[in-house]
Each structure stands twice: as structure tokens, then as C-alpha cells.
Design a protein around this motif. Structure first.
Motif, short mmCIF file in Angstrom:
data_model
loop_
_atom_site.label_atom_id
_atom_site.label_comp_id
_atom_site.label_asym_id
_atom_site.label_seq_id
_atom_site.Cartn_x
_atom_site.Cartn_y
_atom_site.Cartn_z
N THR A 93 0.94 -1.27 0.12
CA THR A 93 -0.12 0.02 -0.29
C THR A 93 0.84 1.53 0.35
O THR A 93 1.93 1.12 0.00
N GLU A 94 0.33 2.40 -0.19
CA GLU A 94 0.92 3.55 0.03
C GLU A 94 0.52 4.74 0.68
O GLU A 94 1.52 5.91 0.94
N THR A 95 -0.03 4.00 1.97
CA THR A 95 0.06 4.67 3.52
C THR A 95 0.78 5.48 4.21
O THR A 95 1.37 5.21 3.80
N GLN A 96 -0.11 6.74 3.66
CA GLN A 96 1.91 7.63 4.69
C GLN A 96 0.99 8.05 5.76
O GLN A 96 2.46 7.92 6.69
N VAL A 97 0.44 7.68 6.61
CA VAL A 97 -0.28 8.38 8.31
C VAL A 97 -1.33 7.29 8.62
O VAL A 97 -2.39 6.75 7.92
N LEU A 98 -1.36 6.58 9.78
CA LEU A 98 -2.42 5.64 10.43
C LEU A 98 -2.56 6.84 11.30
O LEU A 98 -1.59 7.39 12.26
N VAL A 99 -4.09 7.15 11.50
CA VAL A 99 -4.76 7.87 12.53
C VAL A 99 -4.95 6.75 13.71
O VAL A 99 -5.33 5.69 13.50
N ALA A 100 -4.63 7.86 14.25
CA ALA A 100 -4.34 6.50 16.19
C ALA A 100 -5.06 7.43 17.23
O ALA A 100 -4.48 8.74 17.16
N THR A 101 -5.38 6.29 18.17
CA THR A 101 -5.98 7.12 19.68
C THR A 101 -5.24 5.95 21.04
O THR A 101 -4.76 5.07 20.29
N PRO A 102 -5.44 7.24 21.49
CA PRO A 102 -4.59 6.28 22.80
C PRO A 102 -5.49 5.36 24.42
O PRO A 102 -5.21 4.69 24.45
N HIS A 103 -6.62 5.78 23.99
CA HIS A 103 -7.65 5.99 24.63
C HIS A 103 -9.01 5.53 23.87
O HIS A 103 -9.44 5.78 23.41
N LYS A 104 -9.81 4.81 25.17
CA LYS A 104 -11.26 4.51 24.81
C LYS A 104 -11.66 5.72 24.06
O LYS A 104 -11.44 6.75 24.70
N HIS A 105 -13.06 5.70 23.61
CA HIS A 105 -14.45 6.79 23.84
C HIS A 105 -13.58 8.05 22.68
O HIS A 105 -14.01 9.24 22.99
N LEU A 106 -13.14 7.40 21.58
CA LEU A 106 -12.69 8.99 20.82
C LEU A 106 -12.16 8.40 19.50
O LEU A 106 -11.66 8.57 18.26
N LEU A 107 -13.83 7.24 19.34
CA LEU A 107 -13.10 7.04 17.69
C LEU A 107 -14.17 9.01 17.14
O LEU A 107 -13.46 8.39 15.65
N ALA A 108 -15.39 9.23 17.47
CA ALA A 108 -15.37 10.70 16.71
C ALA A 108 -13.74 10.72 16.59
O ALA A 108 -14.47 12.31 15.20
N ALA A 109 -13.00 11.64 17.27
CA ALA A 109 -11.88 11.60 16.79
C ALA A 109 -10.93 11.54 15.91
O ALA A 109 -10.51 12.23 14.77
#
Length: 499
Positions: free
Chosen positions: A402-418
């Protein structure tokens, strides 16, 4: 320069899954059981089809497809650098369009059943469809490239990149020009591509059909047997002269004396010195076709000298190329391999490009027989794939699929919207971004995904980052993290990804 790094180092491609094999001892009980179920009208009534691809074809897993796309992009870059425009033609052609153009190889054409009154066939190469395209559209001047699949009912040898369905990459120049200038450019293109793909040592063999026909004529071969003799000589790169001579005498009906005389010529190879010598040959110098061909070959070598590539060119009289439509210069590129330190000359390990001049093919389709001189080259991309695939398996290295440049990640729960909001911003800015499809994935799992798939950056947004209006940008390789203001994130990602 074309650079497809790290081709030279190698990439690992996963082997395509093969179909499970059933022993003969088990085959009948298995079939009998299926038949019994069908008769009984049970739920598993319809026998399942065999899970395999047709003979001589293969699936292309992601790593293989990624390699193919990069190789094709490198070839296209070269074609475009030389001013070619792309075309495409149907995979189906009228049967009559293809027949009578390929000599003994015509038996390899895939013919189809009557389709509503039209007798059709799958295209055998891209050259004949190009000639048909020129004649049909009354085009007399064109420089084009065409990359597409072709089909041949050949005996496949998949370990050597020989399939029944495979890609061809063609570059052709059509039009009336001064002698040997377009021909020299085609050879320069082959030299550029093979040099820049770093496939190893190679040699480009050149000859001329007029020289071959002149040789046959002075050796006493009737013109009606020129094509069959040419097809036999074309086997010299695969079998020794003794076998070729035996076929000429035993199967083609040539006299032993004529075959021996041909052998004196077709085993010669060299450069300008050989051309000069043949121009003084008492028999060839009296043959009009041979004299024309040798004169053009001398001119071709003068142009190749100016291009600085004669070190990789060999005038080889054994080169024949069996297709009927060639009328002048022909050429073929082979990879070389030093078998051991005691061998003085490298040996050929396979053809990776070929082509030549075909001045009469367009006229075969034109209603008034108007000719459009053409010369072109085809890059054997499947053979190159096969060589690189073997190197990659041996090296154990992996290729990004793949050519993906960035993975958007969150460290805590309840942050799917972010995550959803941030990845939408990145997509809108043209950044290639991914996220895991879980509401509350663990941060370690997200970062491990980056390492496994080669994603270079991770954009981490947690509760503190949301409060501060920043995004934590992580370099996956070095594991260094820096807080970037949200409004500057896109610019910072682009800056880091610049080559």
C-alpha cells in the motif's frame, strides 16, 4: 534515470496458493460420494468447481501486483521520455485480422467460437492490433506505447516467466523517416530500461531480415522456403547448430550442402568489423537485399556509437525472430550470466526484450495497400517479474503493498469520533491515511500495524491533544514524537514525506 529502488536488493513476494491435490486412489471414492449426494438431492448436491487458475495463468497477490505496478511505471516513464502517446485496443480481434501474420506461431492463437456471426480470437501480441489501428484510422505518423495483456496457447514454463496470459509493453514508431534513426532510438530505449532496472549484465543482439534472406538466396534456398528456414534458424539460441541443421535437412527439405553453407554465415557474430567483412563477401555483395541490409546495419552502428551503447550491442547472424511480419532490422535483448570463473564468455539466461522493423504490415490491412513503415520494441515484463521474484524470495525482504502515509491513532477509549474527524481532514487534503476499524483499539496494536505494513507516520490524538489543539506526530522508524498544531499538521506531514 529510471530508479525502481530497491529492485537490486530484492523484495519478497508470497507464493501464489496452489490448489490441493487429490491422489488417484482417493479420486474415485470422492467423485462417487459427490454423485451419490447429487442423486439423493441432498444439500450439497452441486459439485464444487476445482479451486485453481487455468493452466498457464496465475493470480497476482498484493506484493506481486505492487512490484508489477512499479516496474510498469518505470517502463512507462522511459516511453514518455521518448515522446510516445498511449493507446489501447480490444483484447478481441477478428480472426482474419490475426491469421497469416505469425508464421508457424499462428497455431498458438486462441480462437473463439462463433459469436453472433463473427469469428474472433484473443490478441496474440500488440503489434498486429497496432497495424490494424493505423490502417483503420488512416494514420501515417505516430509514436505510441501500449501496455496490455496478450494470450498464447503455449506450453507454459512459469518458473521462467512464460505464461499463456501475460503483459506486453510495446513502443513503436510509425511513419516515413530517414533510415535507421527510429531503429536506433528503439535500441536506446531497450538499453535505458535494462540498465536502469539493474537486472544484471545484458546483450542486445541485432540482425536484419534482408541480410538473412540474402544469405538464404546465395545458399540456393528457394524464396518459398525463406520463412520456414528463418523459423528454424531462430532456434539457434536454444539448441546447437547440429540440431538446427538436422531440422533443415530432415523436416524442411533443404539439401545438406545448402544447410552447411547457411551454417557458415549464421554462426557469425561481432560488430562493425563483421559488417565490413560481409560487405566484401563475394556472394553477399552481389545480392541486392543483403547489400541493402548490411548498408543499413553499418549506418545503425554509427548511430548507436553516437548514443554510446555499442558495448552492449552484437551483430548476430543467428538472430531470426520467427514472426512473418518483420522486413528489416530485428533485435533481441538477453540477460547474461557467468556460469563459473573458468568460462570466458557469459551465457544467455533468457530474452527480456525484442522487436524490429515491419514496413509491410499496415499495408496488409489498408484497402488500397498503402504502406506505413514501422519499427518497435516489446519489453518482456513477465520474464523480468520472474527474475525479480526469485531474487526477492532468496533475499527474504518484503515489499510494501500500500501507499499509506499516515495512520490515525488514539491512545484511549471513546475517541472514535476524534479519529474519524481527523482522518477526514487528512483525506480532504490529499494525504493517504488509514485507521483501524475498531471503536477502541489498543495503541500498541495500532503502532504495530504501522510497522507491519510500512506506514511511516502515525498521527495520535488523545484527550490531552484535543484539549491543547495539537496532534502528536510519531515517526514510526525512530519512534520520535512531536506535538504539531492541528492547523499545521498537513504541511508538516507533506514536509516529512518529501523525497
Amino acid at each position: 534515470m529510471l530508479r525502481v529502488v530497491p529492485l537490486a536488493a530484492g523484495w519478497l513476494l508470497p507464493a501464489a496458493p496452489s490448489a490441493p491435490r487429490v491422489s488417484q486412489a482417493r479420486a474415485w471414492p470422492l467423485a462417487h460420494g459427490v454423485l451419490r449426494q447429487w442423486r439423493a438431492g441432498s444439500a450439497g448436491a452441486v459439485p464444487r468447481p476445482a479451486l485453481k487458475t487455468p493452466k498457464g495463468t496465475r493470480d497476482h497477490p498484493p506484493a506481486y501486483t505492487a512490484l508489477r505496478d512499479r516496474l510498469l511505471a518505470a517502463v512507462v516513464t522511459c516511453f514518455k521520455r521518448h515522446g510516445a502517446a498511449a493507446i489501447d485496443t480490444p483484447v478481441l480481434e477478428l480472426r482474419e485480422t490475426l491469421m497469416g501474420k505469425y508464421g508457424e506461431e499462428a497455431k498458438l492463437i486462441y480462437e473463439l467460437q462463433d459469436q453472433g456471426g463473427e469469428l474472433l480470437a484473443l490478441r496474440y501480441d500488440l503489434t498486429v492490433p497496432f497495424a490494424r489501428y493505423l490502417a483503420m484510422n488512416k494514420i501515417t505518423n505516430m509514436k505510441r506505447y501500449h501496455i496490455a495483456k496478450v494470450y498464447r496457447r503455449d506450453n507454459p514454463a512459469t518458473t521462467r516467466g512464460r505464461y499463456r496470459e501475460f503483459y506486453q509493453c510495446d513502443f513503436d514508431i510509425a511513419g516515413q523517416f530517414d533510415p535507421m534513426i527510429p531503429d536506433a532510438e528503439c535500441l536506446k530505449i531497450v538499453h535505458e530500461i535494462l540498465s536502469d532496472l539493474q537486472l544484471g549484465d545484458f546483450l542486445i543482439k541485432v540482425n536484419d531480415r534482408r541480410i538473412l534472406n540474402g544469405i538464404f538466396a546465395v545458399c540456393g534456398i528457394p524464396e518459398s522456403k525463406f520463412i520456414t528456414a528463418c523459423c528454424t534458424v531462430d532456434k539457434l539460441d536454444k539448441v546447437p547448430w547440429e540440431e538446427v541443421r538436422s531440422e533443415m535437412v530432415g523436416e524442411k527439405g533443404l539439401s545438406p550442402e545448402a544447410a552447411d553453407h547457411i551454417g557458415e554465415y549464421v554462426q557469425l557474430h561481432g560488430g562493425l568489423e563483421l559488417i565490413e567483412r560481409l560487405l566484401q563477401d563475394p556472394k553477399l555483395s552481389q545480392n541486392k537485399l543483403a547489400k541493402e541490409g548490411l548498408g543499413d546495419m553499418k549506418l545503425l552502428f554509427e548511430y548507436l556509437t553516437l548514443f554510446g551503447i555499442t558495448g552492449k550491442i552484437s551483430f548476430d547472424l543467428s538472430l531470426a525472430r520467427g514472426l512473418d511480419y518483420y522486413t528489416g532490422v530485428i533485435f533481441e535483448a538477453v540477460l547474461l550470466q557467468q556460469e563459473n570463473e573458468h568460462v570466458e564468455e557469459p551465457v544467455s539466461v533468457g530474452s527480456v526484450a525484442g522487436g524490429g522493423r515491419y514496413d509491410g504490415l499496415v499495408g496488409m490491412f489498408d484497402p488500397k495497400g498503402r504502406k506505413v513503415p514501422c519499427v518497435g520494441v516489446s519489453i518482456g515484463i513477465e520474464r523480468i517479474f520472474s527474475i525479480l521474484e526469485q531474487r526477492m524470495k532468496a533475499s527474504g525482504e518484503k515489499v510494501r503493498t500500500t501507499e499509506t502515509q499516515v495512520l490515525v491513532a488514539t491512545p484511549h477509549k471513546h475517541l472514535l469520533a476524534a479519529r474519524l474527524k481527523l482522518i477526514s481532514e487528512l483525506w480532504g487534503a490529499g494525504i493517504k491515511a488509514e485507521m483501524l476499524y475498531k471503536k477502541d483499539p489498543k495503541l500498541l496494536k495500532q503502532l504495530q500495524y504501522c510497522e507491519d505494513t510500512g506506514i511511516p507516520l502515525a498521527a495520535i490524538v488523545g484527550e490531552q491533544e484535543l484539549t491543547d489543539g495539537v496532534v502528536k506526530l510519531r515517526d514510526v522508524a525512530t519512534r520520535v514524537e512531536v506535538d504539531i498544531p492541528r492547523e499545521k499538521l498537513v504541511d508538516e506531514i507533506r514536509r516529512r514525506l518529501e523525497p
